[in-house]
Write an enzyme that holds these catalytic residues in place. Sequence first.
Site, short mmCIF file in Angstrom:
data_model
loop_
_atom_site.label_atom_id
_atom_site.label_comp_id
_atom_site.label_asym_id
_atom_site.label_seq_id
_atom_site.Cartn_x
_atom_site.Cartn_y
_atom_site.Cartn_z
N ALA A 138 0.95 -1.15 -0.07
CA ALA A 138 0.00 0.09 0.04
C ALA A 138 0.89 1.15 0.03
O ALA A 138 0.47 2.13 -0.60
CB ALA A 138 -0.87 -0.08 1.26
N TYR A 139 2.02 1.20 0.98
CA TYR A 139 2.94 2.35 0.73
C TYR A 139 3.44 2.74 -0.44
O TYR A 139 3.64 3.65 -1.02
CB TYR A 139 3.99 2.15 2.01
CG TYR A 139 5.04 3.17 1.78
CD1 TYR A 139 4.71 4.37 2.47
CD2 TYR A 139 6.37 2.96 1.19
CE1 TYR A 139 6.07 5.36 2.32
CE2 TYR A 139 7.32 3.69 1.19
CZ TYR A 139 7.19 5.01 2.03
OH TYR A 139 8.22 5.99 1.76
#
Length: 251
Positions: free
Chosen positions: A157-158
């Site tokens: 996600a990052y």
Amino acid sequence: MADFANYPSLRGKTVFLTGGAVGIGAQTVRAFAAQGAKVGFVDLNADAGGALLKEIGGDHAFEQCDLRDIEATRFAFRNLAAKLGNAEVLVNNAAHDDRHDWRDVTPDYWDERMATNLRHMFFAIQNVAPAMIDAGGGAIVNIGSNSWWEAGGGFPAYATAKSAVHGLTRTMARDLGEHRIRVNTVVPGWIMTERQKELWVTPEALAKQVDRQCLPDPVDPVYVARMVLFLASDDAAMCTANNFMVEAGSI
């Protein structure tokens, strides 16, 4: 420490910076303050933000803010503008590279990571750009990451959010360029902040990182700050819509 450059064009400029209390952000706040700029910064960490404001002294301001809350972010920026004047430079720095296994990611967690690492950048630009347009120009610096270029794992996600920062930079550089507002991305490698040292830097991991770099030294946050200063200054007047790497050649 190196004998770094001074940028006369930054003296007296009003700079807004997100995530400014610790790490790369704090180093960048210090760097702008040393140039004689007026720095307004926001962060969720009130204790660290207050301590940094006391440390740098002078005509600066700090607002505690959870950047995941867009209305709170707008309120904080209004307060900074009331204290310091409208932003002439915006540094979108705030992010959190928490590790997570792709198997465990829920829709709510995914959305929270986008809010933490990407969404606030657009709305910060939306907030400051009208005054920059009225002033005839400005500079916006978004902090990206080389993690997705390196195909780094352990935080999908990052990495996704950080890859999108480059798209944001490119499209906003086009939309704002006619107003002489420059938008660029600074791309750090693995930067040796205190958080990284506490959570993830081991002798083995550091040796592996240095081995993949062209330069043999760990990268200190001050070098990211120096690149941000350059891009905010008039020396970078013809630089926009691009990536500026600070990663010791590790791509």
